[in-house]
Design an enzyme around this catalytic site. Structure first.
Site, PDB file in Angstrom:
ATOM      1  N   ARG A  52       1.059  -1.243   0.242  1.00  0.00           N
ATOM      2  CA  ARG A  52      -0.152   0.019   0.116  1.00  0.00           C
ATOM      3  C   ARG A  52       0.864   1.188  -0.271  1.00  0.00           C
ATOM      4  O   ARG A  52       2.772   1.270   0.154  1.00  0.00           O
ATOM      5  CB  ARG A  52      -1.300   0.264   1.618  1.00  0.00           C
ATOM      6  CG  ARG A  52      -0.399   0.115   2.394  1.00  0.00           C
ATOM      7  CD  ARG A  52      -0.574   0.748   3.978  1.00  0.00           C
ATOM      8  NE  ARG A  52      -1.046   2.103   3.634  1.00  0.00           N
ATOM      9  CZ  ARG A  52       0.521   2.619   4.019  1.00  0.00           C
ATOM     10  NH1 ARG A  52       2.263   2.198   3.846  1.00  0.00           N
ATOM     11  NH2 ARG A  52       0.568   3.971   4.097  1.00  0.00           N
ATOM     12  N   GLY A  53       0.158   2.499  -0.406  1.00  0.00           N
ATOM     13  CA  GLY A  53       1.184   3.709  -0.383  1.00  0.00           C
ATOM     14  C   GLY A  53       1.517   4.215  -1.944  1.00  0.00           C
ATOM     15  O   GLY A  53       1.314   2.708  -2.406  1.00  0.00           O
ATOM     16  N   ALA A  54       0.650   5.053  -2.533  1.00  0.00           N
ATOM     17  CA  ALA A  54       0.979   5.350  -4.002  1.00  0.00           C
ATOM     18  C   ALA A  54       1.540   4.218  -4.694  1.00  0.00           C
ATOM     19  O   ALA A  54       1.912   3.990  -5.379  1.00  0.00           O
ATOM     20  CB  ALA A  54      -0.100   6.371  -4.295  1.00  0.00           C
ATOM     21  N   ARG A 100      -7.684  -1.245  -7.254  1.00  0.00           N
ATOM     22  CA  ARG A 100      -7.654  -0.060  -6.273  1.00  0.00           C
ATOM     23  C   ARG A 100      -8.149   1.531  -7.135  1.00  0.00           C
ATOM     24  O   ARG A 100      -6.925   1.471  -8.134  1.00  0.00           O
ATOM     25  CB  ARG A 100      -6.883   0.472  -5.340  1.00  0.00           C
ATOM     26  CG  ARG A 100      -6.377  -1.552  -3.729  1.00  0.00           C
ATOM     27  CD  ARG A 100      -5.724  -0.415  -2.868  1.00  0.00           C
ATOM     28  NE  ARG A 100      -6.584   0.345  -2.159  1.00  0.00           N
ATOM     29  CZ  ARG A 100      -5.788   1.154  -1.027  1.00  0.00           C
ATOM     30  NH1 ARG A 100      -3.899   1.622  -0.499  1.00  0.00           N
ATOM     31  NH2 ARG A 100      -6.166   1.826  -0.498  1.00  0.00           N
ATOM     32  N   GLN A 207      -2.903   2.951   9.524  1.00  0.00           N
ATOM     33  CA  GLN A 207      -1.569   2.937   9.185  1.00  0.00           C
ATOM     34  C   GLN A 207      -0.767   3.910   9.631  1.00  0.00           C
ATOM     35  O   GLN A 207       0.528   3.598   9.334  1.00  0.00           O
ATOM     36  CB  GLN A 207      -1.739   2.918   7.805  1.00  0.00           C
ATOM     37  CG  GLN A 207      -2.553   2.731   6.358  1.00  0.00           C
ATOM     38  CD  GLN A 207      -3.957   2.653   6.481  1.00  0.00           C
ATOM     39  OE1 GLN A 207      -4.631   3.170   7.143  1.00  0.00           O
ATOM     40  NE2 GLN A 207      -4.433   2.105   5.222  1.00  0.00           N
ATOM     41  N   ASP A 248      -2.504  10.227  -2.854  1.00  0.00           N
ATOM     42  CA  ASP A 248      -2.668  10.016  -3.700  1.00  0.00           C
ATOM     43  C   ASP A 248      -2.930   9.719  -5.475  1.00  0.00           C
ATOM     44  O   ASP A 248      -2.953   8.941  -6.024  1.00  0.00           O
ATOM     45  CB  ASP A 248      -3.523   8.693  -3.500  1.00  0.00           C
ATOM     46  CG  ASP A 248      -3.087   7.528  -2.041  1.00  0.00           C
ATOM     47  OD1 ASP A 248      -3.536   7.723  -1.280  1.00  0.00           O
ATOM     48  OD2 ASP A 248      -3.522   6.477  -2.565  1.00  0.00           O
ATOM     49  N   ASN A 258      -6.491  12.068  -0.082  1.00  0.00           N
ATOM     50  CA  ASN A 258      -5.059  11.224   0.805  1.00  0.00           C
ATOM     51  C   ASN A 258      -5.737  11.074   1.551  1.00  0.00           C
ATOM     52  O   ASN A 258      -7.140  10.727   1.778  1.00  0.00           O
ATOM     53  CB  ASN A 258      -4.037  12.242   1.040  1.00  0.00           C
ATOM     54  CG  ASN A 258      -2.977  11.375   1.609  1.00  0.00           C
ATOM     55  OD1 ASN A 258      -2.347  10.614   1.299  1.00  0.00           O
ATOM     56  ND2 ASN A 258      -3.291  11.943   2.803  1.00  0.00           N
ATOM     57  N   LYS A 259      -5.868   9.725   2.011  1.00  0.00           N
ATOM     58  CA  LYS A 259      -5.680   9.609   3.564  1.00  0.00           C
ATOM     59  C   LYS A 259      -7.325   9.979   4.046  1.00  0.00           C
ATOM     60  O   LYS A 259      -6.868  10.793   4.620  1.00  0.00           O
ATOM     61  CB  LYS A 259      -5.308   8.847   3.641  1.00  0.00           C
ATOM     62  CG  LYS A 259      -6.003   8.229   5.163  1.00  0.00           C
ATOM     63  CD  LYS A 259      -6.284   6.184   4.889  1.00  0.00           C
ATOM     64  CE  LYS A 259      -5.887   5.837   3.693  1.00  0.00           C
ATOM     65  NZ  LYS A 259      -6.559   4.379   3.204  1.00  0.00           N
TER      66      LYS A 259
HETATM   67  O1  MRU Z   1      -4.348   3.023   2.084  1.00  0.00           O
HETATM   68  P1  MRU Z   1      -3.255   3.748   1.945  1.00  0.00           P
HETATM   69  O2  MRU Z   1      -2.867   2.870   3.304  1.00  0.00           O
HETATM   70  O3  MRU Z   1      -2.677   2.498   0.748  1.00  0.00           O
HETATM   71  O4  MRU Z   1      -3.092   5.076   1.732  1.00  0.00           O
HETATM   72  C1  MRU Z   1      -2.275   5.561   2.072  1.00  0.00           C
HETATM   73  C2  MRU Z   1      -2.496   7.223   2.199  1.00  0.00           C
HETATM   74  O5  MRU Z   1      -2.886   8.072   1.964  1.00  0.00           O
HETATM   75  C3  MRU Z   1      -0.236   8.269   2.099  1.00  0.00           C
HETATM   76  O6  MRU Z   1      -0.853   8.975   2.592  1.00  0.00           O
HETATM   77  C4  MRU Z   1      -0.631   8.186   0.275  1.00  0.00           C
HETATM   78  O7  MRU Z   1      -0.346   6.701  -0.505  1.00  0.00           O
HETATM   79  C5  MRU Z   1       1.241   8.350  -0.146  1.00  0.00           C
HETATM   80  S1  MRU Z   1       1.964   7.000   0.509  1.00  0.00           S
HETATM   81  C6  MRU Z   1       3.827   8.005  -0.014  1.00  0.00           C
END
Ligand code: MRU
Length: 358
Positions: A52-54, A100, A207, A248, A258-259
């Site tokens: 996970r994480g973009a 996703r 997270q 994201d 973002n999250k």
């Molecule tokens: O659902 P996730 O854990 O994939 O969400 C991640 C985020 O929102 C991060 O802030 C984003 O992807 C940036 S990661 C460098």
């Protein structure tokens, strides 16, 4: 003294036939690596947030497609890569892209891989496999370089001794190096600076608690975990001098997905005059989205709110849940968007376009 924590969160398995990742759903309790080789396994790893994480999702998608292509072409080393192979690979890329919807790095990386595959039609299958693997490695190396540049730029925005706050996890586990939002903190710490970092726990998948607190703690950073609703209490007491979050997908006007909970943090920061910085590589900018309204927002199961991480359900069984995984922070709440190519300030329509063209 800071301990560097740069985990190999995405890599190629030793035999080259699978992608190896840390299963992030098990952290911080267990650091377990898993190997994935079929389209279904790779799709599932993204969908259940094992990776996970973009940026990390983009890197993983690159390796996944290279592995899937290699397995698909196995035994045909000297045969030609034809149109039928290209279509079969495109089907698998579309399937991975459907895992996703919000992080644009996923479709960006898959399109980059497929662009190469299209140029390879007519080449030897063995060469196509090698070229796709090299491209996946290039995406990862570029991501690491972008993280380093962003960390340097972000470090210029903060001072030794500052209090900082972050939401979700935008650290090494979410990228190929320092992370985005955690980059300045980790780089500064390596250089002997001290920060006090507040990490939002980040409901419902935690997270912040599970991953950000883990990474910062391992790096020797003074980290304090808070519930998402506590950021205003912390900022009102003057304990925070800057907010750093990842992204994201960033629209052409600077609206940023973002999250879930990021926009709440930005609203609170504005109230208390705390600068709000978004950190993201240029692969997260999506100029086909004019505003945040064009960004698709992932909806996830209500069970994540009601049951997951609890030994017993914490809500009545049949209660309705709304569980968007991301929100959009309006651009007027953002002080600057830091990319590897430079720091963009309002008006973002102009500053982001300048970065794109650089
Ligand atoms: O659902 P996730 O854990 O994939 O969400 C991640 C985020 O929102 C991060 O802030 C984003 O992807 C940036 S990661 C460098």
């Amino acid at each position: 003294m800071a301990t560097e924590f740069h985990p190999e969160n995405v890599s190629l398995a030793q035999d080259g036939r699978a992608v190896r990742i840390i299963d992030q759903t098990l952290l911080p309790g267990r650091l377990r690596f898993i190997e994935l080789s079929t389209p279904e396994e790779c799709h599932d790893a993204i969908a259940r947030l094992a990776v996970r994480g973009a940026p990390a999702i983009g890197v993983f998608a690159g390796f996944s497609l290279a592995v899937i292509a290699g397995n698909m072409l196995q035994g045909r080393r000297d045969g030609a890569f034809g149109e039928a192979d290209l279509h079969a690979l495109q089907d698998r890329a579309d399937y991975l892209a459907s895992s996703r919807p919000t992080a644009v790095n996923l479709s960006w990386a898959l399109e980059r891989m497929m662009g190469l595959a299209r140029r390879c039609v007519g080449s030897r299958c063995g060469d196509v496999r090698a070229a796709l693997l090299a491209e996946a490695h290039a995406i990862q190396q570029e991501d690491a370089a972008m993280c380093k540049s962003m960390a340097e730029l972000g470090l210029g925005l903060i001072e030794d001794g500052w209090g900082l706050i972050t939401h979700c996890n935008a650290g090494p586990l979410a990228t190929s190096c320092y992370g985005t939002a955690l980059g300045p903190i980790l780089l500064g710490t390596e250089r002997g600076m001290r920060f006090r970092v507040f990490a939002d726990e980040t409901r419902p998948l935690l997270q912040g608690a599970r991953l950000t607190a883990y990474e910062l703690d391992r790096a020797g950073v003074d980290v304090t975990l808070i519930c998402d609703g506590m950021s205003s209490a912390v900022m009102r007491q003057g304990w925070v001098q800057a907010c750093f979050v990842g992204a994201d997908r960033v629209a052409a006007n600077g609206d940023t997905a973002n999250k879930i909970g990021t926009s709440n943090l930005a609203i609170v920061a504005k109230r208390y005059g705390v600068p709000f910085y978004v950190m993201c590589p240029s692969s997260t900018l999506d100029f086909s989205c004019k505003t945040g309204d064009d960004i698709p927002i992932e909806l996830r199961r209500g069970e994540e709110i009601k049951q997951m991480f609890f030994s017993e359900p914490v809500a009545p069984e049949g209660v309705a849940c709304y569980n968007p995984s991301f929100d959009v922070t309006d651009n007027d709440l953002i002080t600057a968007i830091v990319t590897e190519k430079g720091i963009c300030r309002p008006p973002f329509t102009e500053s982001l376009a300048a970065v794109r063209d650089r």
